[in-house]
Design a protein around this motif. Structure first.
Motif, PDB file in Angstrom:
ATOM      1  N   ALA A  47       0.835  -1.198   0.000  1.00 62.25           N
ATOM      2  CA  ALA A  47       0.000   0.000   0.000  1.00 62.25           C
ATOM      3  C   ALA A  47       0.871   1.249   0.000  1.00 62.25           C
ATOM      4  O   ALA A  47       0.628   2.194  -0.763  1.00 62.25           O
ATOM      5  CB  ALA A  47      -0.925  -0.008   1.212  1.00 62.25           C
ATOM      6  N   ALA A  48       1.923   1.246   0.836  1.00 61.36           N
ATOM      7  CA  ALA A  48       2.796   2.422   0.931  1.00 61.36           C
ATOM      8  C   ALA A  48       3.518   2.663  -0.388  1.00 61.36           C
ATOM      9  O   ALA A  48       3.485   3.774  -0.936  1.00 61.36           O
ATOM     10  CB  ALA A  48       3.811   2.231   2.059  1.00 61.36           C
ATOM     11  N   ILE A  49       4.170   1.625  -0.910  1.00 63.75           N
ATOM     12  CA  ILE A  49       4.956   1.812  -2.128  1.00 63.75           C
ATOM     13  C   ILE A  49       4.034   2.076  -3.315  1.00 63.75           C
ATOM     14  O   ILE A  49       4.347   2.895  -4.184  1.00 63.75           O
ATOM     15  CB  ILE A  49       5.883   0.597  -2.334  1.00 63.75           C
ATOM     16  CG1 ILE A  49       6.921   0.606  -1.213  1.00 63.75           C
ATOM     17  CG2 ILE A  49       6.546   0.648  -3.716  1.00 63.75           C
ATOM     18  CD1 ILE A  49       8.081  -0.293  -1.377  1.00 63.75           C
ATOM     19  N   GLY A  50       2.895   1.402  -3.337  1.00 58.19           N
ATOM     20  CA  GLY A  50       1.922   1.676  -4.400  1.00 58.19           C
ATOM     21  C   GLY A  50       1.510   3.140  -4.397  1.00 58.19           C
ATOM     22  O   GLY A  50       1.464   3.789  -5.446  1.00 58.19           O
ATOM     23  N   PHE A  51       1.256   3.662  -3.199  1.00 52.42           N
ATOM     24  CA  PHE A  51       0.836   5.061  -3.098  1.00 52.42           C
ATOM     25  C   PHE A  51       1.964   6.000  -3.523  1.00 52.42           C
ATOM     26  O   PHE A  51       1.753   6.944  -4.292  1.00 52.42           O
ATOM     27  CB  PHE A  51       0.400   5.372  -1.668  1.00 52.42           C
ATOM     28  CG  PHE A  51      -0.058   6.786  -1.479  1.00 52.42           C
ATOM     29  CD1 PHE A  51      -1.210   7.242  -2.102  1.00 52.42           C
ATOM     30  CD2 PHE A  51       0.662   7.667  -0.693  1.00 52.42           C
ATOM     31  CE1 PHE A  51      -1.631   8.552  -1.940  1.00 52.42           C
ATOM     32  CE2 PHE A  51       0.251   8.979  -0.529  1.00 52.42           C
ATOM     33  CZ  PHE A  51      -0.904   9.418  -1.159  1.00 52.42           C
ATOM     34  N   GLY A  63       1.022   2.779  -9.697  1.00 51.68           N
ATOM     35  CA  GLY A  63       0.938   2.425  -8.284  1.00 51.68           C
ATOM     36  C   GLY A  63       0.525   0.982  -8.087  1.00 51.68           C
ATOM     37  O   GLY A  63       1.096   0.257  -7.273  1.00 51.68           O
ATOM     38  N   ILE A  64      -0.474   0.562  -8.854  1.00 54.29           N
ATOM     39  CA  ILE A  64      -0.956  -0.823  -8.755  1.00 54.29           C
ATOM     40  C   ILE A  64       0.158  -1.792  -9.103  1.00 54.29           C
ATOM     41  O   ILE A  64       0.401  -2.773  -8.391  1.00 54.29           O
ATOM     42  CB  ILE A  64      -2.173  -1.030  -9.686  1.00 54.29           C
ATOM     43  CG1 ILE A  64      -3.390  -0.329  -9.096  1.00 54.29           C
ATOM     44  CG2 ILE A  64      -2.453  -2.509  -9.885  1.00 54.29           C
ATOM     45  CD1 ILE A  64      -4.618  -0.388  -9.968  1.00 54.29           C
ATOM     46  N   VAL A  69       4.372  -5.736  -7.492  1.00 57.16           N
ATOM     47  CA  VAL A  69       5.787  -6.152  -7.488  1.00 57.16           C
ATOM     48  C   VAL A  69       6.275  -6.323  -6.048  1.00 57.16           C
ATOM     49  O   VAL A  69       6.961  -7.300  -5.719  1.00 57.16           O
ATOM     50  CB  VAL A  69       6.652  -5.123  -8.254  1.00 57.16           C
ATOM     51  CG1 VAL A  69       8.128  -5.403  -8.041  1.00 57.16           C
ATOM     52  CG2 VAL A  69       6.312  -5.156  -9.738  1.00 57.16           C
ATOM     53  N   VAL A  70       5.892  -5.388  -5.177  1.00 52.21           N
ATOM     54  CA  VAL A  70       6.300  -5.489  -3.766  1.00 52.21           C
ATOM     55  C   VAL A  70       5.779  -6.793  -3.148  1.00 52.21           C
ATOM     56  O   VAL A  70       6.524  -7.544  -2.515  1.00 52.21           O
ATOM     57  CB  VAL A  70       5.779  -4.276  -2.960  1.00 52.21           C
ATOM     58  CG1 VAL A  70       5.951  -4.506  -1.466  1.00 52.21           C
ATOM     59  CG2 VAL A  70       6.511  -3.024  -3.382  1.00 52.21           C
ATOM     60  N   GLY A  71       4.494  -7.065  -3.368  1.00 50.44           N
ATOM     61  CA  GLY A  71       3.918  -8.299  -2.821  1.00 50.44           C
ATOM     62  C   GLY A  71       4.640  -9.526  -3.339  1.00 50.44           C
ATOM     63  O   GLY A  71       4.927 -10.467  -2.585  1.00 50.44           O
ATOM     64  N   VAL A 200      -1.654 -10.274  -3.127  1.00 46.65           N
ATOM     65  CA  VAL A 200      -1.608  -9.626  -1.813  1.00 46.65           C
ATOM     66  C   VAL A 200      -1.184  -8.159  -1.986  1.00 46.65           C
ATOM     67  O   VAL A 200      -1.748  -7.258  -1.371  1.00 46.65           O
ATOM     68  CB  VAL A 200      -0.645 -10.379  -0.874  1.00 46.65           C
ATOM     69  CG1 VAL A 200      -0.382  -9.589   0.397  1.00 46.65           C
ATOM     70  CG2 VAL A 200      -1.209 -11.758  -0.534  1.00 46.65           C
ATOM     71  N   GLY A 201      -0.195  -7.934  -2.860  1.00 48.67           N
ATOM     72  CA  GLY A 201       0.223  -6.567  -3.157  1.00 48.67           C
ATOM     73  C   GLY A 201      -0.907  -5.745  -3.752  1.00 48.67           C
ATOM     74  O   GLY A 201      -1.115  -4.585  -3.397  1.00 48.67           O
TER      75      GLY A 201
END
Lengths: 326, 370
Positions: A47-51, A63-64, A69-71, A200-201
């Motif tokens: 959520a943080a990195i997406g934002f 962002g999505i 990618v983070v997840g 999940v990401g």
């Protein structure tokens, strides 16, 4: 059906979307025999990195993608630690839960009170005119809601109606037999852990780009990852029951906050705050007590065949275990 | 043979720490600050004078209690995430005694500690009962009971125990002086009684795990619940007792927070120390003597990091990031060592053997196959 009720249900579908997406992702991962315990941290960091990515690029789509990618990266750490380094999935998952959440808080500190891009609200033509279902499921939602609905059917179809899905189930239930039949067990575990992680990401992005748009410290979605993990168990690793669990959970939460706001009903705040967690224990008790299985046995035989997958409560037999390919 | 491998072993010991410092440094650079200044700030925050050191020790004491409890549940192969809630219940029970009973200190203080142990043990029992009798995985039971414990604390603070001037939801009124743990001196405000208790409990946990039948049963339960059961080990009672004893020890940590650190009951009195203790125990596994040492390093970093906001306007979560990376990379390095060096027992030095590591399935097995 009156309009007010339909509105409430419509909001409910929106607010439960991250839970649906995250729980479906985890269902795929656990069906392959891997536990990704990091959900609470993964969702928060995604959520943080997406934002941040959305703010930086001005595009919610970026962002999505960043969130997914983070997840997937966090999931990659878990599956590498498990398969290559023979470390316990639960231990690594727990460390990552804390680490990802702290990381989110650190990198998000300068993004509180920043306004970023938000997902648009769209209605689906034709579908929105269906009575009852239309206004609830197909009107004025962000696109991720529709993706989540699609995902429910796609994951169900994939797991239970396709050959690769059969291989997926085999890997989670009897990895040795699957391997003997030529299935690349660990390759599939990589694949489904990464796939589950990216979903999940996506759930994280659903929070910071729409439902709880923006960023706050402490993060607004903390705790929901644990609930998503519990929903997977409640859902018996079956997409239909998982989505039912997510809606049920979000529904009860909505009811409790509605009661909280209503001046007529005096229910102590303590009970409302405790409710999600009491529900979590309650749903897990329901599953472990075997009540669902007993219900299954009470049905006529023909219905039993049809509902067996839907009502089972046992985890995939090889869940959380390591498989040595040799 | 072994000579060739020693440098590698040392490298795998140091690399995780260096690497996590490097990652943290990059993060600090990314937000436009100087990593060296961050290190200095943390160091000064922890050790600049005797008061700062006392701050570290006051963090270390509850952390060590939680770690010692967790060493027991880890030995039994259990994931006691509920330790946070067990600390909170210890804090609640101790707070009740501190508020309610008017007794001289020499009677009241031991009573508070005993009550705190009971409170923690009670919450530990709930996690254990849900797990061994009702089949609810201890991770989820623990997470839910943690949240419920905090709900209880907030209810008490804003309800029955609120200050007479009205509920602020910040804390209860301060407890009377005779109910609080005395400090050594104003230059070094640390409780001698708590230090004394830590020594006793370190010794007790170490000896109990090493030389008693109970400790042996715990180990057997942890290594392989099914064969332990077949060999006549009462695995259910073993697991349940591990939760209860862990809760009791962690409860003392909770009591220390309210009877010394705060002087009152506050929301989330455990302050995440239980989770930090889980990280410490992942590194030390079932080595009770190592827990206080590793715990001290973690306590110093965390207590020192409170200065980050003052000096550099940085969020304190940076310290948690550093600790998270250290533990993650230590676990990965353990795996790497096993992969490169091979041999028996190389699978994981964190825990004696893979089966010892509690997983969702072993958790289910231990309960359903009885």
């Amino acid at each position: 059906m009156n309009e007010e009720l339909l509105n409430i249900l419509q909001t409910l579908v929106t607010s439960s979307t991250p839970l649906v997406i995250a729980a479906l992702g985890e269902t795929l991962t656990e069906r392959a025999g891997v536990v990704n315990l990091s959900l609470d941290g993964s969702i928060t960091l995604a959520a943080a990195i997406g934002f941040i990515a959305a703010v930086g690029s001005g595009s919610a789509l970026v962002g999505i993608i960043a969130a997914m990618v983070v997840g997937a990266l966090i999931a990659l750490i878990i599956v590498v630690a498990d398969i290559e380094l023979k470390q316990d999935q639960v231990a690594i998952g727990f460390v990552l839960t804390l680490l990802a959440a702290s990381l989110a808080q650190f990198i998000g500190q300068s993004y509180t009170r920043v306004r970023g891009p938000e997902l648009p609200f769209v209605s689906l033509t034709f579908l929105k005119d269906i009575p009852i279902l239309g206004p609830v499921f197909f009107t004025d939602h962000n696109p991720l809601v529709y993706i989540s609905l699609l995902l429910v059917f796609v994951t169900w179809w994939w797991i239970f109606r396709t050959r690769p899905g059969l291989a997926l189930r085999a890997v989670g239930e009897r990895p040795a037999s699957a391997f003997a039949r030529g299935t690349k067990v660990n390759r599939l575990r990589y694949l489904y852990t990464l796939l589950g992680g990216s979903l999940v990401g996506l759930a994280g992005a659903a929070y910071s780009l729409s439902i709880k748009a923006g960023w706050t410290n402490p993060p607004a979605m903390r705790g929901d990852g644990w609930i998503a993990l519990a929903i997977v168990i409640f859902g018996g690793w079956h997409p239909f029951r998982v989505v039912l669990g997510a809606y049920l959970f979000a529904g009860l939460r909505a009811i409790s906050s509605a009661i909280q706001r209503s001046p007529d009903i005096q229910i102590p705040l303590v009970l409302i705050n405790a409710l999600p967690w009491l529900l979590m224990i309650g749903t897990l008790l329901l599953v472990s007590s075997g009540a669902i299985e007993r219900l299954l046995r009470a049905l006529p035989r023909s219905a039993q065949v049809w509902t067996r997958n839907l009502l089972r409560s046992d985890p995939p037999a090889a869940l959380g275990t390591r498989f040595e390919e040799r | 043979m072994t000579d060739n491998r020693t440098p590698l072993r040392i490298l795998l010991l140091i690399a995780p720490i260096v690497l996590s410092l490097a990652i943290t440094a990059i993060l600090v650079l990314a937000v436009g600050k100087n990593p060296l200044e961050v290190m200095t700030a943390i160091w000064e925050g922890a050790f600049r004078n005797s008061n700062a050191v006392a701050g570290v020790v006051n963090f270390w004491i509850p952390l060590t209690f939680a770690c010692l409890g967790l060493v027991i549940t880890f030995t039994a192969g259990l994931w006691n995430i509920g330790v946070e809630g067990q600390m909170m219940l210890g804090a609640v029970f101790a707070s009740w005694a501190a508020r309610t009973l008017t007794l001289p200190s020499p009677v009241l203080l031991p009573l508070e500690i005993v009550l705190a142990m009971l409170g923690g043990a009670f919450w530990g029992f709930l996690v254990g009962f849900l797990r061994v009798r009702l089949g609810v995985n201890e991770i989820f039971g623990g997470v839910a009971l943690n949240a419920l414990a905090n709900v209880l604390v907030i209810y008490l603070i804003s309800g029955p125990w609120q200050p007479p001037e009205g509920g602020s939801a910040q804390s209860t009124p301060p407890f009377p002086a005779e109910s609080l743990l005395p400090e050594i001196s104003s230059e070094f405000p640390v409780s001698l009684l708590a230090l004394f208790l830590i020594v006793i409990i370190v010794a007790a946990v170490f000896l109990a795990l090493r030389g008693t039948r109970w400790g042996l049963n715990l180990k057997a339960t942890g290594k392989n619940p099914r064969s332990a059961l077949l060999l006549g080990v009462p695995t259910t009672q073993s697991a349940l007792s591990a939760f209860v004893i862990c809760g009791a020890i962690a409860g003392i940590g909770g009591a220390y927070r309210v009877l010394f650190t705060f002087d009152s009951l506050r929301p989330l009195p455990s302050g995440g120390i239980g989770f930090l203790a889980l990280l410490v125990v992942l590194v030390v596994a079932n080595r009770a003597l190592l827990a206080p040492i590793v715990g001290f390093v973690f306590a110093a970093i965390l207590a020192g990091s409170t200065r980050l906001r003052v000096v550099l306007q940085l969020d304190q979560s940076l310290a948690e990031v550093l600790q998270g990376f250290v533990v993650l990379l230590v676990l990965m390095a353990n795996g790497l060592r096993g992969r490169i060096l091979g041999g028996p027992g190389a699978e994981s030095s964190i825990q004696p053997e893979p089966q010892a590591q509690p997983t969702v399935t072993t958790a289910a097995e231990a309960t359903t196959h009885e």
